[in-house]
Motif scaffolding. Structure first.
Motif, PDB file in Angstrom:
ATOM      1  N   ASN A  75      -7.511   7.002 -14.288  1.00  0.00           N
ATOM      2  CA  ASN A  75      -8.911   6.560 -14.256  1.00  0.00           C
ATOM      3  C   ASN A  75      -9.006   5.106 -14.688  1.00  0.00           C
ATOM      4  OD1 ASN A  75      -8.432   6.729 -16.947  1.00  0.00           O
ATOM      5  ND2 ASN A  75     -10.336   7.823 -17.430  1.00  0.00           N
ATOM      6  N   GLN A  76      -7.865   4.406 -14.729  1.00  0.00           N
ATOM      7  CA  GLN A  76      -7.867   3.007 -15.174  1.00  0.00           C
ATOM      8  C   GLN A  76      -7.104   2.150 -14.169  1.00  0.00           C
ATOM      9  OE1 GLN A  76      -6.908   2.661 -19.277  1.00  0.00           O
ATOM     10  NE2 GLN A  76      -7.149   0.448 -19.317  1.00  0.00           N
ATOM     11  N   LEU A  77      -7.763   1.059 -13.710  1.00  0.00           N
ATOM     12  CA  LEU A  77      -7.124   0.165 -12.742  1.00  0.00           C
ATOM     13  C   LEU A  77      -7.183  -1.265 -13.275  1.00  0.00           C
ATOM     14  CD1 LEU A  77      -8.705   1.546  -9.423  1.00  0.00           C
ATOM     15  CD2 LEU A  77      -6.377   1.990 -10.266  1.00  0.00           C
ATOM     16  N   GLN A  78      -6.232  -2.063 -12.809  1.00  0.00           N
ATOM     17  CA  GLN A  78      -6.148  -3.456 -13.252  1.00  0.00           C
ATOM     18  C   GLN A  78      -7.161  -4.302 -12.479  1.00  0.00           C
ATOM     19  OE1 GLN A  78      -2.704  -5.396 -11.868  1.00  0.00           O
ATOM     20  NE2 GLN A  78      -3.216  -7.303 -12.949  1.00  0.00           N
ATOM     21  N   LEU A  79      -7.893  -5.169 -13.200  1.00  0.00           N
ATOM     22  CA  LEU A  79      -8.904  -6.030 -12.556  1.00  0.00           C
ATOM     23  C   LEU A  79      -8.213  -7.247 -11.947  1.00  0.00           C
ATOM     24  CD1 LEU A  79     -11.916  -6.476 -12.022  1.00  0.00           C
ATOM     25  CD2 LEU A  79     -12.034  -7.690 -14.195  1.00  0.00           C
ATOM     26  N   ALA A  80      -8.367  -7.403 -10.594  1.00  0.00           N
ATOM     27  CA  ALA A  80      -7.601  -8.454  -9.913  1.00  0.00           C
ATOM     28  C   ALA A  80      -8.461  -9.628  -9.465  1.00  0.00           C
ATOM     29  CB  ALA A  80      -6.882  -7.858  -8.703  1.00  0.00           C
ATOM     30  N   GLY A  81      -9.766  -9.527  -9.591  1.00  0.00           N
ATOM     31  CA  GLY A  81     -10.599 -10.659  -9.144  1.00  0.00           C
ATOM     32  C   GLY A  81     -12.029 -10.220  -8.887  1.00  0.00           C
ATOM     33  N   ALA A  83     -15.506 -10.413  -6.006  1.00  0.00           N
ATOM     34  CA  ALA A  83     -16.087 -10.730  -4.688  1.00  0.00           C
ATOM     35  C   ALA A  83     -17.596 -10.809  -4.842  1.00  0.00           C
ATOM     36  CB  ALA A  83     -15.728  -9.653  -3.675  1.00  0.00           C
ATOM     37  N   LEU A  84     -18.170 -11.958  -4.442  1.00  0.00           N
ATOM     38  CA  LEU A  84     -19.622 -12.120  -4.489  1.00  0.00           C
ATOM     39  C   LEU A  84     -20.152 -12.131  -3.060  1.00  0.00           C
ATOM     40  CD1 LEU A  84     -19.720 -15.134  -7.001  1.00  0.00           C
ATOM     41  CD2 LEU A  84     -20.026 -12.705  -7.537  1.00  0.00           C
ATOM     42  N   ALA A  85     -21.460 -11.875  -2.905  1.00  0.00           N
ATOM     43  CA  ALA A  85     -22.069 -12.023  -1.573  1.00  0.00           C
ATOM     44  C   ALA A  85     -21.909 -13.485  -1.176  1.00  0.00           C
ATOM     45  CB  ALA A  85     -23.546 -11.640  -1.630  1.00  0.00           C
ATOM     46  N   GLY A  86     -21.245 -13.739  -0.067  1.00  0.00           N
ATOM     47  CA  GLY A  86     -21.037 -15.118   0.382  1.00  0.00           C
ATOM     48  C   GLY A  86     -19.772 -15.755  -0.162  1.00  0.00           C
ATOM     49  N   ALA A  87     -19.086 -15.104  -1.102  1.00  0.00           N
ATOM     50  CA  ALA A  87     -17.825 -15.649  -1.639  1.00  0.00           C
ATOM     51  C   ALA A  87     -16.811 -14.511  -1.741  1.00  0.00           C
ATOM     52  CB  ALA A  87     -18.064 -16.295  -3.004  1.00  0.00           C
ATOM     53  N   PRO A  88     -16.146 -14.198  -0.612  1.00  0.00           N
ATOM     54  CA  PRO A  88     -15.267 -13.020  -0.581  1.00  0.00           C
ATOM     55  C   PRO A  88     -14.026 -13.186  -1.450  1.00  0.00           C
ATOM     56  CG  PRO A  88     -15.654 -13.927   1.650  1.00  0.00           C
ATOM     57  CD  PRO A  88     -16.196 -14.911   0.679  1.00  0.00           C
ATOM     58  N   PHE A  89     -13.409 -12.049  -1.800  1.00  0.00           N
ATOM     59  CA  PHE A  89     -12.098 -12.014  -2.463  1.00  0.00           C
ATOM     60  C   PHE A  89     -11.095 -12.048  -1.316  1.00  0.00           C
ATOM     61  CE2 PHE A  89      -8.555  -9.389  -4.141  1.00  0.00           C
ATOM     62  CZ  PHE A  89      -8.245 -10.132  -5.269  1.00  0.00           C
ATOM     63  N   LYS A  90     -10.276 -13.096  -1.282  1.00  0.00           N
ATOM     64  CA  LYS A  90      -9.515 -13.358  -0.063  1.00  0.00           C
ATOM     65  C   LYS A  90      -8.149 -12.662  -0.014  1.00  0.00           C
ATOM     66  CE  LYS A  90     -12.017 -16.980   1.976  1.00  0.00           C
ATOM     67  NZ  LYS A  90     -12.519 -18.126   1.214  1.00  0.00           N
ATOM     68  N   GLN A  91      -7.729 -12.018  -1.133  1.00  0.00           N
ATOM     69  CA  GLN A  91      -6.409 -11.370  -1.102  1.00  0.00           C
ATOM     70  C   GLN A  91      -6.546  -9.876  -0.824  1.00  0.00           C
ATOM     71  OE1 GLN A  91      -5.028 -12.414  -5.074  1.00  0.00           O
ATOM     72  NE2 GLN A  91      -6.267 -14.250  -4.764  1.00  0.00           N
ATOM     73  N   ASN A  92      -5.387  -9.239  -0.708  1.00  0.00           N
ATOM     74  CA  ASN A  92      -5.349  -7.783  -0.584  1.00  0.00           C
ATOM     75  C   ASN A  92      -5.595  -7.140  -1.944  1.00  0.00           C
ATOM     76  OD1 ASN A  92      -4.921  -7.248   2.044  1.00  0.00           O
ATOM     77  ND2 ASN A  92      -2.789  -6.601   1.830  1.00  0.00           N
ATOM     78  N   VAL A  93      -6.329  -6.068  -1.962  1.00  0.00           N
ATOM     79  CA  VAL A  93      -6.397  -5.275  -3.196  1.00  0.00           C
ATOM     80  C   VAL A  93      -5.201  -4.323  -3.153  1.00  0.00           C
ATOM     81  CG1 VAL A  93      -7.748  -3.614  -4.511  1.00  0.00           C
ATOM     82  CG2 VAL A  93      -8.901  -5.483  -3.316  1.00  0.00           C
ATOM     83  N   LEU A  94      -4.298  -4.489  -4.120  1.00  0.00           N
ATOM     84  CA  LEU A  94      -3.057  -3.701  -4.100  1.00  0.00           C
ATOM     85  C   LEU A  94      -3.262  -2.378  -4.814  1.00  0.00           C
ATOM     86  CD1 LEU A  94      -0.676  -6.649  -5.058  1.00  0.00           C
ATOM     87  CD2 LEU A  94      -1.217  -5.786  -2.756  1.00  0.00           C
ATOM     88  N   SER A  95      -2.335  -1.499  -4.624  1.00  0.00           N
ATOM     89  CA  SER A  95      -2.370  -0.210  -5.311  1.00  0.00           C
ATOM     90  C   SER A  95      -2.366  -0.449  -6.820  1.00  0.00           C
ATOM     91  CB  SER A  95      -1.150   0.607  -4.871  1.00  0.00           C
ATOM     92  OG  SER A  95      -1.274   1.893  -5.408  1.00  0.00           O
ATOM     93  N   GLY A  96      -3.241   0.240  -7.523  1.00  0.00           N
ATOM     94  CA  GLY A  96      -3.329   0.069  -8.969  1.00  0.00           C
ATOM     95  C   GLY A  96      -4.314  -1.014  -9.384  1.00  0.00           C
ATOM     96  N   GLN A  97      -4.900  -1.697  -8.397  1.00  0.00           N
ATOM     97  CA  GLN A  97      -5.853  -2.771  -8.706  1.00  0.00           C
ATOM     98  C   GLN A  97      -7.289  -2.377  -8.307  1.00  0.00           C
ATOM     99  OE1 GLN A  97      -4.441  -6.165  -6.461  1.00  0.00           O
ATOM    100  NE2 GLN A  97      -3.232  -6.905  -8.210  1.00  0.00           N
ATOM    101  N   CYS A  98      -8.231  -3.122  -8.906  1.00  0.00           N
ATOM    102  CA  CYS A  98      -9.623  -3.062  -8.431  1.00  0.00           C
ATOM    103  C   CYS A  98     -10.186  -4.463  -8.538  1.00  0.00           C
ATOM    104  CB  CYS A  98     -10.444  -2.076  -9.270  1.00  0.00           C
ATOM    105  SG  CYS A  98     -10.665  -2.606 -10.969  1.00  0.00           S
TER     106      CYS A  98
END
Ligand code: AMP
Ligand code: MG
Length: 406
Positions: A75-81, A83-98
């Motif tokens: 129930n715990q995932l690592q925070l990777a970045g 994403a805002l409306a108009g400013a996307p998160f440009k990388q892949n969300v990997l397994s174990g991340q959110c």
């Protein structure tokens, strides 16, 4: 003897409308207008979307996006970045991340579900999920509102505020609409005096033009107001000729009955092809329809209530057709008559009325005062027409009738 439409030679209202609609040819010429200018105009071409709306999968909530399957055994995932409306998160969300995600932000590659912020707890650089989402939770799918290539609004639609937003949402700034319909308005009568001037003996203030032009100005038209014309054959002829050559539709008011000073019929017979009808409608029996020069022509009775009611019931369908709209009869509802209503069979009666809901939620309707064709307050203070069918006789208290809300 009971009067019926047959023995009086009256034309039922639906027959009058069908007859006119069969003849009227819609104006086809169109023009490009900016969306800001398009309210109330009639669309000349289908609006087709060149994009998906929304263009991308995006979040319906402020919260955290992740791979749903990751939460099957933790129930715990690592925070990777973020994403805002108009400013996307440009990388892949990997397994174990959110990632932290805001409403309207694009769902990044790898993520498939969103848990709302209220069901999470941020802890250092990780997030604890207090709710296990189902796959796709809180994700708005690309194209779920409108698909690329879809017809969003069809030709012939009169544009309301909501349609403007819909068209803007597919990225169009300009659209093609039917050009304004040129409508000429003529009121006739020696007794008619413009408000603001002193009244001479036997005169009255001209009032119909104020209602008619206001009704017209809610429509996609340009108004040519020919003012008040005297009951004078030469004057009338000049004005009718002018109007007929400049307009798509000419409306005249007054002089269509058979009074001594009613020259309208004689002049129109000379200048155009006009049918003079007795329409089975109360108020407003005399009504003329035909062609005058390049224009269609509707002749309304002069009595204030009659001119108003015949405009709404008979001229509106003509204007709809002329401006390229599909004919949409006004919606009717059913209400119970709050009192006895006297009526003779023979004419459809458009009583000006007030409808209301009682404490049990039931709709009732009662006539709004005196129903004479000169009593304008009967319309001004009413909120609906109570429509009594042509063949109907007296209506008993509690009997159901149709109403047409204003
Ligand atoms: P008409 O249809 O010309 O015989 O007029 C019928 C009645 O309506 C008469 O009492 C006229 O004075 C009145 N009337 C006609 N035109 C107007 C107008 N534009 N404004 C107010 N009353 C009118
Ligand atoms: Mg008159």
């Amino acid at each position: 003897m009971i009067e019926t439409c047959d023995n009086l030679g009256l034309l039922p209202i639906q027959a009058a409308i069908s007859n006119m609609l069969k003849q009227v040819i819609p104006v086809m010429e169109s023009e490009q207008v900016e969306l800001e200018e398009a309210l109330g105009r009639v669309l000349a071409e289908d609006v087709v979307s060149s994009i998906n709306v929304p263009p991308n999968d995006n979040s319906a909530m402020d919260g955290y996006a992740m791979r749903c399957e990751d939460l099957a055994d933790t129930n715990q995932l690592q925070l990777a970045g973020t994403a805002l409306a108009g400013a996307p998160f440009k990388q892949n969300v990997l397994s174990g991340q959110c990632i932290r995600i805001m409403t309207g932000a694009v769902i990044p590659q790898g993520a498939d579900s969103v848990v709302m912020q209220e069901n999470t707890e941020a802890k250092d650089d990780s997030v604890i999920f207090k709710q296990i989402p189902r796959w796709g939770n809180n994700v708005r799918k690309a194209g779920e509102d409108i698909q690329q290539g879809q017809v969003v609004v069809t030709k012939g639609t009169k544009l309301t505020p909501a349609y403007l937003a819909l068209i803007a949402s597919v990225g169009m700034a300009e659209i093609s609409v039917i050009r304004h319909i040129k409508v000429g308005l003529i009121v006739t009568g020696d007794e008619l005096t413009p408000p603001g001037q002193p009244l001479s003996d036997g005169a009255i203030y001209e009032s119909n033009r104020y209602a008619l032009s206001a009704l017209l100005n809610t429509l996609p038209i340009v108004l040519f107001d020919f003012g008040i014309v005297k009951d004078d054959k030469t004057d009338l002829k000049t004005v009718f000729e002018q109007a007929g050559s400049h307009c798509d539709l000419v409306l005249s008011c007054g002089g269509v009955s058979v009074g001594d000073a009613d020259y309208v019929k004689a002049i129109l017979d000379e200048l155009g092809t006009i049918n003079f009808w007795k329409v089975a409608i109360k108020p407003g029996k005399p009504f003329a329809f035909g062609q005058l020069g390049n224009a269609w022509f509707c002749g309304l009775p002069g009595n204030p209530v009659s001119s108003y009611v015949t405009f709404e019931q008979l001229v509106t369908p003509v204007l709809q057709k002329l401006s390229g709209q599909t004919y949409l009869p006004s919606p009717h509802f059913i209400a119970k008559a709050a009192c006895i209503i006297k009526k003779r069979p023979g004419r459809a009666d458009y009583q000006r009325a007030i409808f209301y809901r009682d404490e049990h939620g039931e709709l009732w309707v009662k006539p709004n005062g005196k129903q004479g064709s000169g009593i304008m307050s009967s319309i001004a203070n009413a909120n609906c027409y109570m429509v009594l069918e042509q063949d109907a006789g007296d209506i008993q208290q509690g009997e159901t009738v149709n109403i047409q809300p204003f």
